[in-house]
Design an enzyme around this catalytic site. Structure first.
Site, mmCIF file in Angstrom:
data_model
loop_
_atom_site.group_PDB
_atom_site.id
_atom_site.type_symbol
_atom_site.label_atom_id
_atom_site.label_comp_id
_atom_site.label_asym_id
_atom_site.label_seq_id
_atom_site.Cartn_x
_atom_site.Cartn_y
_atom_site.Cartn_z
ATOM 1 C CD GLU A 168 13.948 1.243 8.732
ATOM 2 O OE1 GLU A 168 14.340 2.080 9.155
ATOM 3 O OE2 GLU A 168 14.467 0.142 8.702
ATOM 4 C CE LYS A 220 -2.018 2.703 2.999
ATOM 5 N NZ LYS A 220 -1.801 3.923 2.213
ATOM 6 C CD GLU A 274 10.342 13.010 11.496
ATOM 7 O OE1 GLU A 274 9.102 12.763 11.910
ATOM 8 O OE2 GLU A 274 10.960 12.453 10.899
ATOM 9 C CB CYS A 288 13.229 9.260 8.098
ATOM 10 S SG CYS A 288 14.350 8.305 6.731
HETATM 11 P P1 NAD Z 1 2.368 8.330 7.931
HETATM 12 O O1 NAD Z 1 2.775 7.587 9.021
HETATM 13 O O2 NAD Z 1 1.421 9.354 7.916
HETATM 14 O O3 NAD Z 1 1.914 7.343 6.788
HETATM 15 C C1 NAD Z 1 2.728 6.269 6.226
HETATM 16 C C2 NAD Z 1 1.973 5.362 5.597
HETATM 17 O O4 NAD Z 1 1.018 4.478 6.771
HETATM 18 C C3 NAD Z 1 0.743 5.650 4.547
HETATM 19 O O5 NAD Z 1 0.889 4.870 3.539
HETATM 20 C C4 NAD Z 1 -0.239 5.747 5.319
HETATM 21 O O6 NAD Z 1 -1.583 5.770 4.593
HETATM 22 C C5 NAD Z 1 -0.422 4.578 6.038
HETATM 23 N N1 NAD Z 1 -1.218 4.618 7.266
HETATM 24 C C6 NAD Z 1 -1.452 5.679 8.030
HETATM 25 N N2 NAD Z 1 -2.384 5.217 9.081
HETATM 26 C C7 NAD Z 1 -2.212 3.696 9.095
HETATM 27 C C8 NAD Z 1 -2.858 2.817 10.181
HETATM 28 N N3 NAD Z 1 -3.784 3.015 11.006
HETATM 29 N N4 NAD Z 1 -2.649 1.475 9.716
HETATM 30 C C9 NAD Z 1 -1.841 1.157 8.480
HETATM 31 N N5 NAD Z 1 -1.338 2.019 7.627
HETATM 32 C C10 NAD Z 1 -1.599 3.403 7.915
HETATM 33 O O7 NAD Z 1 3.738 8.856 7.508
HETATM 34 P P2 NAD Z 1 3.970 9.885 6.108
HETATM 35 O O8 NAD Z 1 3.434 11.106 6.717
HETATM 36 O O9 NAD Z 1 3.632 9.351 4.905
HETATM 37 O O10 NAD Z 1 5.664 9.766 5.907
HETATM 38 C C11 NAD Z 1 6.367 10.671 6.986
HETATM 39 C C12 NAD Z 1 7.083 10.112 8.080
HETATM 40 O O11 NAD Z 1 7.643 8.793 7.591
HETATM 41 C C13 NAD Z 1 7.841 10.813 8.936
HETATM 42 O O12 NAD Z 1 7.693 10.596 10.292
HETATM 43 C C14 NAD Z 1 9.258 10.158 8.479
HETATM 44 O O13 NAD Z 1 10.223 10.355 9.611
HETATM 45 C C15 NAD Z 1 8.900 8.951 8.405
HETATM 46 N N6 NAD Z 1 9.806 8.178 7.416
HETATM 47 C C16 NAD Z 1 10.899 7.273 7.968
HETATM 48 C C17 NAD Z 1 11.908 6.633 7.081
HETATM 49 C C18 NAD Z 1 12.895 5.728 7.792
HETATM 50 O O14 NAD Z 1 13.477 4.936 6.954
HETATM 51 N N7 NAD Z 1 13.062 5.786 9.077
HETATM 52 C C19 NAD Z 1 11.768 6.795 5.794
HETATM 53 C C20 NAD Z 1 11.024 7.880 5.347
HETATM 54 C C21 NAD Z 1 9.825 8.263 6.195
#
Ligand code: NAD
Length: 507
Positions: free
Chosen positions: A266, A191, A400, A300
């Site tokens: 992650e 997804k 963050e 991130c």
């Molecule tokens: P997010 O957590 O809002 O969403 C990530 C994904 O999770 C999306 O596909 C979203 O639809 C899905 N999602 C949302 N609620 C969910 C639920 N209840 N159950 C299952 N899936 C769900 O994150 P974002 O805003 O898309 O990305 C930004 C975040 O990602 C930042 O905090 C960043 O630091 C982190 N990030 C981490 C890494 C790493 O490798 N550590 C890399 C990139 C981004």
């Protein structure tokens, strides 16, 4: 005249709106209820894609397809050589389609086109590296347990894997997970973020073109609720690998614990770089500037927190501020642009809120601190921003921001620098700048982070594993540990000959 380097609209021709559908069991499908959602470009305003909006029905159908594909063994039980050959074909196809994929990635995410091209080409290399690993799956043998026993420890694919990805590096992050899961022999349900669905669909097309058997990779488009949550809770799923925010990661870990499935996470970061007075100051200032503005800070690994020795803090901060005004912010479609748009207007407001709160708490703005107007494209951009007079108690030093905002803290002693660096709930990456190898090594060993960079920032390689500690996650991606995550261990104990002593005494 602006104090910043701004690249105005290049008025490039834009492609027509893409139509995306789910990939389930090898066929492209609309949602049963016909629901769709749109993604508008953060930089250009146009609707980039219209996608089928999945519900629990589509998520369950995709999980069932992945389960059937895993259990029938057409992928999970073939040789590593055969799996490698498919992954290599996909790598070639990705390379041939860099331009097409990069354009859509740029329009949906707002990142600069040159960066998107680099990420897609780099992702092809991840597929190639995973192909090499597919032929290395091996366990242990125990040949010293006595003459009558031989034992082997097998590595087997873990099963059906749910892959949930964010919007900031949609194609790259998917490629940190999917080829490694496939190399292990797993089948997957993917997804993508609702904000960047298209390049995952493009990859699905390439997987079919490459000859991947139906059901091995399924893609469901839609939102966290109910698609992501169904993919997390469903008992037919054996593992969830998630990249995204710490808040959602925590809820995924909670939901997955009901069925005790494996979870790899992650998550976010608040990554410190410590700068000692004996460092290559020009090199450090340039890398700090890159580390905070790359992907407009929506990263991130953003080096959002520098900890500078107080003797050089004023000079170092002035250098970074001067470099900040020379970084090219603006039209993501112009190849001269280094930093693009903010993903949504809401997120732009959130970044601005963080900066205003920091000012109210006593931080001082050295440069930036407001939205940025890009002629012809509007103001879903944010100025390169540097804040000083920041203390470790302030929210801006701990939370963050996920925007182009750098906070400067200062230290006097080595121990103080380590304490400040570790004074965050996150532990994704950390950096140290010094020409003294002892200082670098001592810092590297005391930093609580999954990756430590010394005299560099954000260099990465498919061979070198990546992941976080503390609230930055659990599990590792890429490198050989990235393959291990998707493997289950089974012990096989064999008796040689009919030599076992009977347990029941002879009558
Ligand atoms: P997010 O957590 O809002 O969403 C990530 C994904 O999770 C999306 O596909 C979203 O639809 C899905 N999602 C949302 N609620 C969910 C639920 N209840 N159950 C299952 N899936 C769900 O994150 P974002 O805003 O898309 O990305 C930004 C975040 O990602 C930042 O905090 C960043 O630091 C982190 N990030 C981490 C890494 C790493 O490798 N550590 C890399 C990139 C981004």
């Amino acid at each position: 005249m602006s104090a910043f380097t701004v690249i105005p609209s290049s008025r490039a021709a834009l492609p027509p709106t893409r139509e995306n559908r789910h990939l389930i069991g090898g066929s492209w499908r609309d949602s049963v209820d016909g629901a769709t959602f749109e993604r508008g470009s953060p930089s250009h305003g146009v609707v980039v894609s219209r996608s089928a909006r999945g519900g629990a029905t589509e998520a369950e159908a995709a999980i069932a397809a992945a389960r059937t594909a895993f259990d029938d063994g057409h992928w999970s039980r073939i040789s590593g050589k055969e799996r490698a050959s498919l992954l290599l074909k996909v790598a070639d196809l990705i390379e041939r389609n860099v331009e097409r994929i990069a354009l859509i990635e740029t329009l949906e995410s707002g990142k600069p086109i040159t960066q998107a091209r680099g990420e897609i080409a780099g992702a092809a290399d991840l597929w190639r590296y995973a192909a090499a690993l597919a032929r290395t799956v091996a366990g242990d043998s125990h040949n010293a347990l006595g003459e009558a026993i031989l034992a082997v420890v097998l590595k087997e694919p873990i099963g059906v894997v749910s892959i949930i990805t964010p919007w900031n590096f949609p194609f790259w992050i998917l490629s940190q997970k999917l080829p490694f899961a496939l190399a292990a022999g797993c089948t997957c349900v993917v997804k993508p973020s609702e904000m960047t669905p298209s390049t995952t669909v493009l990859l699905g097309e390439l997987l079919i073109e490459g000859g991947l058997p139906a059901g091995v990779v399924n893609i469901v488009l839609g939102y966290g609720q109910p698609v992501g949550s169904t993919m997390t809770a469903h008992p037919a799923v054996d593992m969830v690998t998630f990249t995204g925010s710490t808040v959602v990661g925590r809820s995924i870990a909670r939901t997955a614990s009901d069925s005790l499935k494996k979870v790899a996470l992650e998550l976010g970061g608040k990554n410190p770089q410590v700068v000692f007075p004996d460092a290559d100051i020009d090199g450090a200032a340039d890398a700090v500037t890159f580390g905070v503005y790359f992907n407009v800070g929506q990263c991130c690994n953003s080096g959002s927190r520098i900890i500078v020795h107080e003797d050089i803090a004023a000079d170092f901060t002035a250098r970074v501020a001067a470099l900040s005004s020379r970084v090219a912010f603006g039209d993501p479609l112009d190849p001269a642009t280094q930093v693009g748009a903010i993903v949504t207007a809401e997120h732009n407001a959130r970044i601005d809120g963080h900066v205003r709160a920091a000012r109210a708490a006593g931080a001082e703005i050295v440069v930036g601190g407001d939205r940025l107007d890009v002629p012809g494209l509007g103001n879903q951009f944010y100025q390169p921003t540097v804040l000083r007079n920041v203390t470790s108690e302030m929210a801006i030093a701990r939370e963050e921001v996920f925007g182009p905002v750098l906070t400067v803290l200062t230290f006097r002693t080595f121990d103080e620098a380590v304490t400040l660096a570790n004074a965050a709930d996150y532990g994704l990456s950390a950096g140290v700048w010094s020409d003294d190898a002892h200082t670098c090594l001592a810092f590297a060993r005391q930093a609580r982070a999954g990756t430590v960079w010394t005299n560099t920032w954000m260099d990465g390689f498919p061979e070198v594993t990546f992941g976080g500690v503390k609230q930055s996650g659990r599990g590792r991606e890429i490198g050989r540990y990235g393959l291990e995550e998707f493997l289950e261990v089974k012990s096989l104990v064999m008796r040689v000959g009919r030599t076992r002593d009977p347990w029941v005494r002879a009558a």
